[in-house]
Motif scaffolding. Sequence first.
Motif, PDB file in Angstrom:
ATOM      1  N   SER A   1      70.233   5.017  44.051  1.00 22.92           N
ATOM      2  CA  SER A   1      68.091   4.843  44.249  1.00 22.92           C
ATOM      3  C   SER A   1      67.467   6.278  43.480  1.00 22.92           C
ATOM      4  O   SER A   1      68.558   7.002  42.680  1.00 22.92           O
ATOM      5  CB  SER A   1      67.990   5.743  45.268  1.00 22.92           C
TER       6      SER A   1
ATOM      7  N   GLN B   1      59.327  10.537  38.970  1.00 22.80           N
ATOM      8  CA  GLN B   1      57.671   9.158  38.604  1.00 22.80           C
ATOM      9  C   GLN B   1      58.408   8.786  37.389  1.00 22.80           C
ATOM     10  O   GLN B   1      58.827   9.346  36.295  1.00 22.80           O
ATOM     11  CB  GLN B   1      56.411  10.031  38.779  1.00 22.80           C
TER      12      GLN B   1
ATOM     13  N   TYR C   1      46.972   4.240  42.299  1.00 24.37           N
ATOM     14  CA  TYR C   1      48.188   4.371  42.744  1.00 24.37           C
ATOM     15  C   TYR C   1      48.716   4.671  44.447  1.00 24.37           C
ATOM     16  O   TYR C   1      49.303   3.241  44.912  1.00 24.37           O
ATOM     17  CB  TYR C   1      49.014   5.303  42.654  1.00 24.37           C
TER      18      TYR C   1
ATOM     19  N   LEU D   1      50.231   1.747  46.702  1.00 16.31           N
ATOM     20  CA  LEU D   1      51.725   2.094  47.552  1.00 16.31           C
ATOM     21  C   LEU D   1      51.045   1.356  49.026  1.00 16.31           C
ATOM     22  O   LEU D   1      51.881   0.555  50.168  1.00 16.31           O
ATOM     23  CB  LEU D   1      51.644   3.659  48.140  1.00 16.31           C
ATOM     24  N   GLU D   2      49.705   2.077  50.151  1.00 18.53           N
ATOM     25  CA  GLU D   2      49.614   1.415  50.763  1.00 18.53           C
ATOM     26  C   GLU D   2      49.389  -0.104  51.551  1.00 18.53           C
ATOM     27  O   GLU D   2      50.276  -0.147  52.341  1.00 18.53           O
ATOM     28  CB  GLU D   2      48.023   2.108  50.955  1.00 18.53           C
TER      29      GLU D   2
ATOM     30  N   GLN E   1      51.685  -2.329  49.728  1.00 20.29           N
ATOM     31  CA  GLN E   1      52.836  -3.163  49.268  1.00 20.29           C
ATOM     32  C   GLN E   1      53.795  -2.726  50.410  1.00 20.29           C
ATOM     33  O   GLN E   1      55.281  -3.322  50.490  1.00 20.29           O
ATOM     34  CB  GLN E   1      53.418  -2.798  48.155  1.00 20.29           C
ATOM     35  N   ARG E   2      54.075  -0.739  50.304  1.00 20.35           N
ATOM     36  CA  ARG E   2      55.038   0.043  51.012  1.00 20.35           C
ATOM     37  C   ARG E   2      55.745  -0.831  52.563  1.00 20.35           C
ATOM     38  O   ARG E   2      54.683  -0.961  52.948  1.00 20.35           O
ATOM     39  CB  ARG E   2      55.326   1.140  51.693  1.00 20.35           C
ATOM     40  N   GLY E   3      56.934  -1.981  52.765  1.00 19.03           N
ATOM     41  CA  GLY E   3      56.814  -1.974  53.981  1.00 19.03           C
ATOM     42  C   GLY E   3      56.840  -3.297  54.132  1.00 19.03           C
ATOM     43  O   GLY E   3      58.020  -4.643  55.092  1.00 19.03           O
ATOM     44  N   THR E   4      56.672  -3.702  52.635  1.00 20.52           N
ATOM     45  CA  THR E   4      56.933  -5.637  52.488  1.00 20.52           C
ATOM     46  C   THR E   4      57.613  -6.260  52.301  1.00 20.52           C
ATOM     47  O   THR E   4      56.951  -7.629  51.927  1.00 20.52           O
ATOM     48  CB  THR E   4      55.374  -6.049  51.777  1.00 20.52           C
TER      49      THR E   4
ATOM     50  N   TYR F   1      54.882  -0.527  43.735  1.00 20.11           N
ATOM     51  CA  TYR F   1      54.566   0.366  43.471  1.00 20.11           C
ATOM     52  C   TYR F   1      55.877   1.265  43.540  1.00 20.11           C
ATOM     53  O   TYR F   1      55.729   2.252  42.830  1.00 20.11           O
ATOM     54  CB  TYR F   1      54.578   0.826  44.821  1.00 20.11           C
ATOM     55  N   LYS F   2      57.286   0.684  43.400  1.00 19.79           N
ATOM     56  CA  LYS F   2      58.308   1.150  43.356  1.00 19.79           C
ATOM     57  C   LYS F   2      58.548   1.767  42.136  1.00 19.79           C
ATOM     58  O   LYS F   2      58.946   2.340  41.350  1.00 19.79           O
ATOM     59  CB  LYS F   2      59.595   0.665  43.946  1.00 19.79           C
TER      60      LYS F   2
ATOM     61  N   GLU G   1      62.043   5.922  45.484  1.00 19.68           N
ATOM     62  CA  GLU G   1      62.475   5.703  46.771  1.00 19.68           C
ATOM     63  C   GLU G   1      62.408   6.958  47.029  1.00 19.68           C
ATOM     64  O   GLU G   1      62.503   7.631  48.738  1.00 19.68           O
ATOM     65  CB  GLU G   1      63.569   4.709  46.429  1.00 19.68           C
TER      66      GLU G   1
END
Length: 218
Positions: free
Chosen positions: A60, A64, A186, A190-191, A193-196, A209-210, A215
Motif C-alpha cells: 500500500s 502523493q 482532485y 475523489l468524492e 470515485q471513492r468506494g466505487t 483518484y488513487k 490509500e
Amino acid sequence: MVVVVAGYAAYKSIFTTYSYRYRLQISLSVDDNVHTGSSVIEVVWSCGPHLAGFAQCAPSLGGQATVVDLGSHGVVVATLYTGENFTPVPDGAVDATWLCAIAFGNRSTTEDLSKLPHLTGRRSLSPDSFPRLVWFSNPADPKSARKVTIGNVASIVDPTARFTDAFVEITHGPIVVDIAKKLPWYPALLEAQRGTGIYSESGKFQLIYKMFVGENSS
C-alpha cells in the motif's frame, strides 16, 4: 504486562510489516528553463503468516503524486499508479510501489522485502523504468490530461521539452499531501470515485483518484 508483551511479540512474528520512504524528484526543461517537482512516498508491505514456506504480502502507498509545474505550459504529473488494470503496461510505466525498489535492484519479492527498510542513498531512474507521466495543458481541467513519455514529451508538450533528471532517494522526511492546491479538481474526483472500485478499461486511459494520493494518506 508480561502477557501483553508476549502476545504482541507473537503477533509481530506472524504479521510482519516492511516500510520505507523515498523522495521522487523529476526535472523537465522547456525553453531552456528547468522545472523541478518532488514528493515523499511511503511504501508499506503487510505480510500475513507463512503458509507452505511463503507469506502472503500486500503493498500500500502513502504520499502523493509528483507534480512538475511548467508555468504557461501546464503541469506534468508522475502518478502513484499507472491507471492500467492489466500487465505488462504497454508503455512500460511503473507504479510507485515498485519504482524505488527497482532503481535499487530490489525485486520486492518475499525474499527481498526485509531488505527494503535498510535501503540508503539515491539512485537515478533508468529511461525504461519511469512512473506514469500525465500532462495537463490546463491544471484546472482534468479533461486536458494526456499521457506522455520520455520519448514523446517534445512532440506533445513543446518541441524544446526534455527530461533532464529523475531520481529516487531514501528519506525519513515528512509526507505532504497538498495535491488539491496543484490540481483543484482532485477533491471532486475523489468524492465521485471513492468506494466505487473503479478501474480503467483495457486500452482506455482514465484518471483514477488513487493515482494522485496514496490509500494510506489522510
